[in-house]
Design an enzyme around this catalytic site. Structure first.
Site, PDB file in Angstrom:
ATOM      1  N   THR A  47      -1.561   2.669  -8.052  1.00 53.07           N
ATOM      2  CA  THR A  47      -2.623   3.437  -8.721  1.00 53.07           C
ATOM      3  C   THR A  47      -2.025   4.491  -9.634  1.00 53.07           C
ATOM      4  O   THR A  47      -2.511   4.713 -10.751  1.00 53.07           O
ATOM      5  CB  THR A  47      -3.536   4.077  -7.662  1.00 53.07           C
ATOM      6  OG1 THR A  47      -4.032   3.028  -6.839  1.00 53.07           O
ATOM      7  CG2 THR A  47      -4.693   4.822  -8.279  1.00 53.07           C
ATOM      8  N   GLY A 102      -3.019  -2.713  -2.095  1.00 47.82           N
ATOM      9  CA  GLY A 102      -1.723  -3.337  -1.835  1.00 47.82           C
ATOM     10  C   GLY A 102      -1.710  -4.124  -0.545  1.00 47.82           C
ATOM     11  O   GLY A 102      -2.578  -3.953   0.318  1.00 47.82           O
ATOM     12  N   SER A 106       0.831  -1.199   0.000  1.00 45.79           N
ATOM     13  CA  SER A 106       0.000   0.000   0.000  1.00 45.79           C
ATOM     14  C   SER A 106       0.870   1.255   0.000  1.00 45.79           C
ATOM     15  O   SER A 106       1.778   1.383   0.820  1.00 45.79           O
ATOM     16  CB  SER A 106      -0.913  -0.019   1.229  1.00 45.79           C
ATOM     17  OG  SER A 106      -1.692   1.126   1.241  1.00 45.79           O
ATOM     18  N   GLY A 107       0.605   2.134  -0.897  1.00 43.23           N
ATOM     19  CA  GLY A 107       1.350   3.391  -0.973  1.00 43.23           C
ATOM     20  C   GLY A 107       2.592   3.303  -1.833  1.00 43.23           C
ATOM     21  O   GLY A 107       3.351   4.269  -1.931  1.00 43.23           O
ATOM     22  N   SER A 124      -5.332   5.744  -0.620  1.00 43.11           N
ATOM     23  CA  SER A 124      -5.230   4.290  -0.677  1.00 43.11           C
ATOM     24  C   SER A 124      -6.462   3.688  -1.349  1.00 43.11           C
ATOM     25  O   SER A 124      -7.595   4.033  -1.025  1.00 43.11           O
ATOM     26  CB  SER A 124      -5.083   3.752   0.748  1.00 43.11           C
ATOM     27  OG  SER A 124      -4.897   2.378   0.704  1.00 43.11           O
ATOM     28  N   SER A 125      -6.175   2.801  -2.301  1.00 43.92           N
ATOM     29  CA  SER A 125      -7.299   2.136  -2.988  1.00 43.92           C
ATOM     30  C   SER A 125      -7.907   1.151  -2.007  1.00 43.92           C
ATOM     31  O   SER A 125      -7.221   0.263  -1.498  1.00 43.92           O
ATOM     32  CB  SER A 125      -6.792   1.372  -4.211  1.00 43.92           C
ATOM     33  OG  SER A 125      -6.001   2.211  -5.005  1.00 43.92           O
ATOM     34  N   GLU A 166      -1.113  -5.144   3.065  1.00 44.92           N
ATOM     35  CA  GLU A 166      -1.022  -4.207   4.189  1.00 44.92           C
ATOM     36  C   GLU A 166      -1.049  -4.922   5.537  1.00 44.92           C
ATOM     37  O   GLU A 166      -1.636  -5.984   5.695  1.00 44.92           O
ATOM     38  CB  GLU A 166      -2.106  -3.132   4.107  1.00 44.92           C
ATOM     39  CG  GLU A 166      -3.512  -3.636   4.156  1.00 44.92           C
ATOM     40  CD  GLU A 166      -4.534  -2.535   3.862  1.00 44.92           C
ATOM     41  OE1 GLU A 166      -4.160  -1.482   3.307  1.00 44.92           O
ATOM     42  OE2 GLU A 166      -5.706  -2.737   4.181  1.00 44.92           O
ATOM     43  N   ASN A 211      -1.252   5.413   3.238  1.00 50.42           N
ATOM     44  CA  ASN A 211      -1.361   6.094   1.944  1.00 50.42           C
ATOM     45  C   ASN A 211      -2.544   7.056   1.977  1.00 50.42           C
ATOM     46  O   ASN A 211      -3.634   6.686   2.379  1.00 50.42           O
ATOM     47  CB  ASN A 211      -1.567   5.017   0.856  1.00 50.42           C
ATOM     48  CG  ASN A 211      -1.667   5.607  -0.540  1.00 50.42           C
ATOM     49  OD1 ASN A 211      -1.586   6.818  -0.723  1.00 50.42           O
ATOM     50  ND2 ASN A 211      -1.849   4.751  -1.527  1.00 50.42           N
TER      51      ASN A 211
HETATM   52  N1  LIG Z   1       5.427   7.927  -9.840  1.00 52.01           N
HETATM   53  C1  LIG Z   1       5.086   8.722  -8.873  1.00 52.01           C
HETATM   54  N2  LIG Z   1       5.458  10.009  -8.895  1.00 52.01           N
HETATM   55  C2  LIG Z   1       5.129  10.834  -7.922  1.00 52.01           C
HETATM   56  N3  LIG Z   1       4.419  10.462  -6.828  1.00 52.01           N
HETATM   57  C3  LIG Z   1       4.012   9.184  -6.749  1.00 52.01           C
HETATM   58  C4  LIG Z   1       4.336   8.258  -7.765  1.00 52.01           C
HETATM   59  N4  LIG Z   1       3.807   7.084  -7.415  1.00 52.01           N
HETATM   60  C5  LIG Z   1       3.172   7.272  -6.238  1.00 52.01           C
HETATM   61  N5  LIG Z   1       3.316   8.529  -5.826  1.00 52.01           N
HETATM   62  C6  LIG Z   1       2.793   9.125  -4.587  1.00 52.01           C
HETATM   63  O1  LIG Z   1       2.509   8.079  -3.718  1.00 52.01           O
HETATM   64  C7  LIG Z   1       1.152   8.066  -3.377  1.00 52.01           C
HETATM   65  C8  LIG Z   1       0.649   6.667  -3.241  1.00 52.01           C
HETATM   66  O2  LIG Z   1       0.622   6.078  -4.482  1.00 52.01           O
HETATM   67  P1  LIG Z   1      -0.560   5.123  -4.915  1.00 52.01           P
HETATM   68  O3  LIG Z   1      -1.860   5.621  -4.447  1.00 52.01           O
HETATM   69  O4  LIG Z   1      -0.397   4.867  -6.311  1.00 52.01           O
HETATM   70  O5  LIG Z   1      -0.193   3.834  -4.096  1.00 52.01           O
HETATM   71  P2  LIG Z   1      -0.855   2.433  -4.213  1.00 52.01           P
HETATM   72  O6  LIG Z   1       0.229   1.478  -4.466  1.00 52.01           O
HETATM   73  O7  LIG Z   1      -1.972   2.454  -5.154  1.00 52.01           O
HETATM   74  O8  LIG Z   1      -1.384   2.196  -2.760  1.00 52.01           O
HETATM   75  P3  LIG Z   1      -2.692   1.421  -2.300  1.00 52.01           P
HETATM   76  O9  LIG Z   1      -2.384  -0.003  -2.335  1.00 52.01           O
HETATM   77  O10 LIG Z   1      -2.866   1.902  -0.928  1.00 52.01           O
HETATM   78  O11 LIG Z   1      -3.763   1.847  -3.177  1.00 52.01           O
HETATM   79  C9  LIG Z   1       0.448   8.846  -4.426  1.00 52.01           C
HETATM   80  O12 LIG Z   1      -0.711   9.449  -3.941  1.00 52.01           O
HETATM   81  C10 LIG Z   1       1.486   9.858  -4.834  1.00 52.01           C
HETATM   82  O13 LIG Z   1       1.456  10.943  -3.953  1.00 52.01           O
HETATM   83 MG   LIG Z   2      -3.910   2.313  -5.088  1.00 54.93          MG
END
Ligand SMILES: Nc1ncnc2c1ncn2[C@@H]1O[C@H](COP(=O)(O)OP(=O)(O)OP(=O)(O)O)[C@@H](O)[C@H]1O
Ligand SMILES: [Mg+2]
Length: 1213
Positions: free
Chosen positions: A96, A372, A91-92, A145-146, A374, A142
């Site tokens: 996404t 993700g 997660s994070g 977070s999805s 967690e 996050n």
């Molecule tokens: N490539 C990137 N460039 C800049 N910031 C990023 C990037 N990837 C992620 N982030 C930052 O990290 C945060 C978390 O990313 P994201 O929501 O994609 O995580 P996730 O893997 O989908 O987590 P979850 O499993 O909780 O959904 C984003 O909101 C953004 O602020």
């Molecule tokens: Mg996500």
């Protein structure tokens, strides 16, 4: 990463850290993209960067998520296989974000711009803000977070245009609706709505700020750093509009959100008997109002439950059992969760309706973005499900990249040393197996046995977990249990688990919803399970298990691309690299094993048939002109292709059913060769097309030119035919008058032109500068001398529209001087008298005058008659007979008799009023039709792919023959004099080179250009000469004597260069005189020089350039000098035929007075410059009487140059 010297988890970690510090967040292990969350905006997703990845293979550009998207899109189109991008990580870590970038890339890079395709692209992009608002929340890990899993499938038609999309939703974390851990938030939409709702919504649904609702405020987190809920709300609304949710649907969605928020505000107080009552019935009243149900029913359902007793499987009595506050709260929350969950699913299915495929779907690209892995302090059923799905994805990764790959090598009998890795199947089995029962099965059993009491069910589950302890990845710890996941150990709390697993709404609640007058609320609960059914409704565990299974099946059917996201720290810091945390992720993601297998394994494999299908074009043994011609089996075909493309032997291996290619570079090399093949084919087609255009244009130009010239020639020929009509059937004809090329040119002395003689004559007649001469010729006038017989004396006859002039030439002070002897008004001419024989005698019967009627000998008598008839509008009579009657003096008539005498070999002989002449062509003769052209004289178009090699050059061989013929003619002593002084350089009328400089258009290369076959390679600032502009954007240019095509947008105008036009070779610049010439000071009409100049134009008779679009270089006109063959008439035996009676045929009407370009100026320029005809200086071998005066002899010595049209074809000479 595969190039690391030492492959260990630590070295991978070190490498990732170095990259991350340098803002290089992406790297590859083979085709797997490793992405480390930068937690800051690196500006690497701009349109400009996106464009750099278009149509590039991943080795051509730095590692990037766009490259993964590009290769998925490319492979889908190239191999016609479904693709999927599996994004995993905790997660994070950035799943996404990566998924959104892939969608961004595909929307931008995929072809198709029409409205419906653009609409699909917009909708796909709009699903992100919409589903993030309803499906994401701030967690401790996050901020976005999805809280659900999402598999987006974009559907493409057979040409790679996106035609639709579909989303599959996985397990929304609905428990978040009713409560969150401190510092976490509910789903974003609740904060957006409560903060940004319109006044109308606030009135309608009683919406207040998020702080007013228990469900949004109890976790004490109303705002998120860097997140603007109000702005996000407008994005959500916009996304709803893009997706096509109408205003009513949007309103109903917000009503549902308000219902949930207000449900959460129903508070219960414990009464003395322990039962609960509603703390504020105003809230339930309002809930009843917005749910459109009876508020008392809300109250009842919230505080009591109907329990039915069962006897022997049959339904027994029903009791209304009051609930204590805890039970009442659980019931209320269950309702809120169910409503939100169903709303979310409704939104997803509504999106799917909007994005339904608009056409046939050929392939799909799927993008998987799930919640993700967690680990929280308090992990419950939701975390178990989330982590289970992550285990399943890890299984796919292991299956496809580690296990199946190795198994495939063994199966395909490829030499292989197995590599050890951790297979998490054992954890998957622990959770999902039925026998022995895994965690989900144990939960189901516990729910089934103790369905009425959640606590009892949890207890039952705890007992059952002891059976799982044989699995090394499981540990039972009283009210908790530990699972050793692939990504870490997680301790789960049992409390409430069975109830969450059961996930069933009690009957009272379903009845309450069913009673609603709100249609939308009812549609959220479409099917109610049958209460009498003995079949256990599926539990939450069952549902996640089956949907995870379906997902895995789905993914396994597509070609996967992997993105493994890594989270560098837990604090969302863009500077902190938590080595320990990253090392942990490196280990559980199996990166080390991944690198090992990648190094030893093969980057690409495919069935022989597929490989041959894709690359057969690369081998001449398997393809011819794009057709597959291999007769052997696909395996041998594969081998042949790989050999023919010179792929190193160690780079590939043949399995049993598949070919294996070791390095991706090799595959890319094959792909590049294939692209190059198409590129070359395209360039060939373009070249052929350009050639075709050139060919077509050239043909059109030639036709136009021919027509133009012929049209002008036709004018003269038409006039000649008129002349024939005047005499038709009445006068015998000279053979040479009937030659096909004989045209009535009129001004044979060039009085209209610039010649010296012309100017002399013009001034002698007192003609104005613009007065047009219709006819001029030398004649022999019959001059009567007192007491002596009449004699022939040379004169110049000049006819202008109103007047006929007779001019004599004499010598004065060593200069030729012309004097006007007589002029006759055309209207005073009554008749033109001629004999019926072949002779050239003419008498103009005029009004009576002292001077009498002029009688003269004129070779161009027919033309003269035609001209006079035309000028007089045919009011002059034609009188033809055996004799010519004329007035010798005012009242003295005379007659000339014409006698046929075959002994006269040349022309006719005058003596004492009689003319002896041999027989001529029959009076009915007409001009002969033009002789057939000899093949080979048309200059062939010999360049360009349209033309078979060899064919054109064969034709071109006719050229030297032609030149030779021309040379011979020039050498003919009857026409060209070797004695003639080479006075051309001193000729004052020759154009000086400076006056005739041609401005050559020069262009400068703005950029370098690498030309291919037929194209001009340019260096920047090269100066080239423009030869031809083609409409297709390619210009023919010349550089260093080389010609080639160059794109016009690479060229800019440079200062023009002056160039002397090529001097024609083999053409005498000075008219050669007749053999009788003896004078050393000839009168040289300068018309010759201009006609020679005109011959130097391209496409003249002697244009022997190898291609018609080439500029002729030097070797231009052969200058066909000719003499009018009046002296070569064959004499006939004397034939004393009776003279033909003068026919009284009506005179033909003259042709309309056309503005024919009969003036030499007119001729030299437009005709000769483009002429198929060559206008060349001709020596007129005039048969001037030896009795001519000195002056006339003087003139006769200077060859009087006539211009006439000739076919350049020697066949016409
Ligand atoms: N490539 C990137 N460039 C800049 N910031 C990023 C990037 N990837 C992620 N982030 C930052 O990290 C945060 C978390 O990313 P994201 O929501 O994609 O995580 P996730 O893997 O989908 O987590 P979850 O499993 O909780 O959904 C984003 O909101 C953004 O602020
Ligand atoms: Mg996500």
């Amino acid at each position: 990463m595969t190039l690391l010297t030492t492959i260990s988890n630590e070295s991978i970690n070190e490498n990732l850290q170095k990259r991350w510090i340098n803002a290089e967040i992406y790297t590859y292990i083979g085709g797997v993209l490793i992405s480390v969350n930068p937690f800051r905006d690196l500006g690497i997703y701009s349109e400009e960067i996106l464009q750099r990845y278009k149509s590039k293979n991943r080795l051509e550009v730095p590692p990037h998520v766009f490259s993964i998207a590009e290769s998925a899109y490319y492979n889908m189109n190239a191999y016609h296989e479904n693709q999927c991008v599996i994004i995993s990580g905790e997660s994070g870590a950035g799943k996404t974000e990566a998924a959104k970038r892939i969608m961004q890339y595909i929307a931008a890079a995929s072809v198709g711009q029409d409205d419906s395709i653009q609409q699909i692209k917009d909708m796909v992009l709009a699903t992100n803000p919409l589903l993030e608002s309803f499906g994401c929340a701030k967690t401790l890990r996050n901020n976005n977070s999805s809280r659900h899993g999402k598999y987006l499938e974009i559907m493409f038609n057979n040409i790679g245009e996106p035609v639709g999309a579909q989303i599959t939703n996985y397990l929304l974390e609905k428990s978040r609706v009713v409560g969150q851990v401190e510092n976490e938030r509910n789903f974003h939409i609740f904060y957006q709505f409560t903060k940004a709702a319109s006044d109308e919504q606030r009135d309608q649904f009683g919406v207040q700020g998020p702080e007013s609702y228990a469900y949004t405020s109890l976790s004490r987190c109303l705002d998120v750093q860097d997140m603007d809920d109000i702005q996000d709300y407008s994005h959500t609304i916009h996304a709803m509009q893009v997706i096509g949710l109408n205003a009513q649907e949007q309103n109903e969605i917000f009503r549902i959100l308000a219902i949930i928020l207000w449900l959460g505000n129903i508070q219960f107080v414990e009464m003395e008997d322990g039962n609960s009552s509603i703390a504020d019935t105003g809230v339930t009243d309002f809930v009843g109002y917005i749910m459109a149900v009876d508020s008392s029913m809300v109250e009842k359902v919230m505080t009591s439950r109907i329990v039915e007793t069962q006897r022997g499987g049959r339904r027994g009595s029903a009791y209304d059992v009051p609930l204590n506050p805890a039970q009442a709260t659980a019931g209320r929350d269950a309702l809120a969760k169910a409503i939100y969950n169903n709303l979310f699913e409704w939104i997803v299915s509504r999106i799917n309706i909007s994005m339904k495929a608009r056409g046939n779907t050929s392939q799909i690209i799927g993008i998987l973005d799930i919640f993700g892995f967690e680990i929280f302090e308090d992990n419950s059923f939701e975390q178990l499900c989330i982590n289970y799905v992550n285990e399943k994805l890890q299984q796919i990764f292991i299956e496809l990249t580690l296990k199946t790959e190795q198994e495939e090598y063994i199966r395909e009998q490829i030499q292989w040393t197995p590599i050890k890795y951790f297979n998490n199947k054992i954890v998957c089995d622990l959770i999902e197996e039925r026998r022995p029962p895994g965690i989900f099965a144990a939960l189901n059993d516990a729910c089934a046995t103790a369905h009425a009491d959640p606590a009892a069910a949890d207890g039952s589950f705890v007992q059952r977990t002891s059976n799982l302890s044989s699995n090394p990845h499981f540990e039972a710890r009283g009210a908790q249990f530990l699972v050793r996941h692939y990504a870490g150990d997680v301790m789960y709390n049992v409390a409430g688990m069975t109830d969450k697993n059961k996930d069933a709404l009690i009957k009272d609640i379903l009845d309450l919803i069913a009673s609603s007058r709100n249609q939308f609320l009812q549609t959220l609960f479409p099917d109610r399970s049958d209460p009498n059914s003995k079949k256990r409704p599926p539990t939450a565990g069952d549902r996640i298990k089956s949907s995870a299974g379906a997902l895995v099946n789905n993914l396994m059917k597509a070609q996967p691309s992997y993105i493994r996201t890594i989270k560098p720290n837990q604090n969302r810091s863009y500077t902190e690299y938590d080595q320990k945390a990253v090392l942990h992720q490196i280990k559980y993601l199996g990166l080390q094993e991944n690198i090992r297998i990648r190094r030893a394994g093969f980057a690409y494999r495919n069935a022989f048939e597929k490989l041959v299908e894709r690359f057969y074009l690369l081998s001449p043994a398997t393809s011819y002109a794009g057709e597959y011609i291999w007769k052997g089996d696909p395996k041998s075909g594969c081998e042949q292709i790989l050999k023919d493309t010179s792929i190193a032997r160690e780079e590939w291996q043949m399995g049993v059913t598949k070919a294996f290619i070791k390095n991706p570079e090799t595959l890319f090399a094959l792909e590049t060769m294939r692209d190059r093949y198409w590129h070359n084919m395209a360039s060939r087609i373009q070249r052929a097309w350009r050639n075709y255009w050139r060919y077509k244009n050239e043909c059109a130009r030639r036709i136009q030119r021919f027509w133009k010239n012929n049209k002008e020639g036709l004018e003269f020929a038409k006039f000649r035919d008129y002349g024939h009509q005047i005499l038709a059937g009445r006068k015998e004809r000279r053979r040479f008058s009937l030659l096909s090329y004989r045209r009535f040119m009129g001004d044979y002395l060039d009085v209209n032109g610039q010649s010296f003689l012309g100017a002399e004559l013009r001034s002698a007649c007192g003609l104005g500068a613009v007065e047009h001469v219709a006819f001029s010729s030398r004649i022999q006038l019959l001059v009567s001398k007192l007491g002596r017989s009449s004699k022939l004396s040379p004169r110049f006859l000049i006819v202008v529209p109103t007047t006929i002039y007779f001019v004599t030439a004499g010598q004065k002070d060593g200069r030729t001087q012309c004097t006007l002897e007589r002029k006759i008004q055309v209207i005073t001419t009554k008749a033109i008298s001629m004999s019926i024989l072949r002779d050239d005698w003419v008498a103009l019967n005029c009004n009576a005058s002292e001077e009498g009627d002029p009688v003269f000998h004129c070779y161009f008598k027919t033309e003269l008659a035609a001209t006079l008839l035309r000028l007089s509008q045919a009011s002059i009579n034609m009188s033809l007979g055996a004799t010519i009657e004329y007035s010798k003096k005012k009242d003295k008539k005379a007659q000339i008799k014409f006698i046929k005498d075959e002994a006269v070999s040349k022309d006719d002989v005058y003596k004492s009023h009689s003319v002896h002449v041999a027989s001529g062509e029959p009076p009915s003769s007409m001009s002969r039709s033009p002789a057939m052209r000899k093949p080979g004289i048309v200059h062939p178009i010999i360049r360009g792919k349209l033309i078979q090699a060899g064919e054109a050059s064969n034709k071109a061989k006719a050229v030297p023959k032609f030149s030779l013929a021309a040379q011979n003619l020039l050498a003919n002593p009857t026409t060209a004099s070797a004695n003639e002084p080479a006075s051309a350089p001193t000729n004052p009328s020759l154009p000086s080179p400076s006056k005739n400089l041609v401005e050559v258009k020069m262009y400068k290369a703005k950029f370098a250009f690498q030309g291919q076959e037929g194209e001009m390679t340019l260096k920047k600032d090269d100066i080239v000469e423009l030869l031809e502009k083609d409409v297709n954007g390619w210009w023919l240019v010349k550089k260093d004597e080389q010609e080639g095509w160059a794109p016009n947008n690479y060229l800019e105008v440079a200062s023009p260069k002056s160039k002397i036009p090529p001097t024609p070779k083999g053409v005498p610049l000075y008219p050669v005189s007749t053999p009788s010439t003896s004078s050393s000071t000839p009168i040289v009409p300068n018309i010759l020089s201009s006609s020679v100049m005109a011959d130097s134009t391209p496409f003249s008779s002697s244009d022997r350039a190898p291609a018609p679009w080439r500029k002729p270089v030097g070797n231009v006109s052969t200058g066909l000098a000719d003499s009018i063959p009046t002296n070569s008439r064959t004499s006939r035996s004397l034939c004393n035929k009776a003279a033909l009676p003068v026919s009284n045929k009506p005179k033909p009407a003259p042709p309309p007075l056309a503005t024919k370009p009969s003036t030499p100026q007119g001729l030299t320029k437009p005709i000769a410059s483009t002429g198929r005809y060559s206008r060349v200086g001709m020596q007129v071998n005039e048969h001037i009487s030896t009795e001519s005066s000195t002056a006339s002899r003087q003139l006769s010595l200077a060859a009087v140059v006539r211009t006439c049209f000739l076919w350049s074809d020697p066949a016409h000479l």
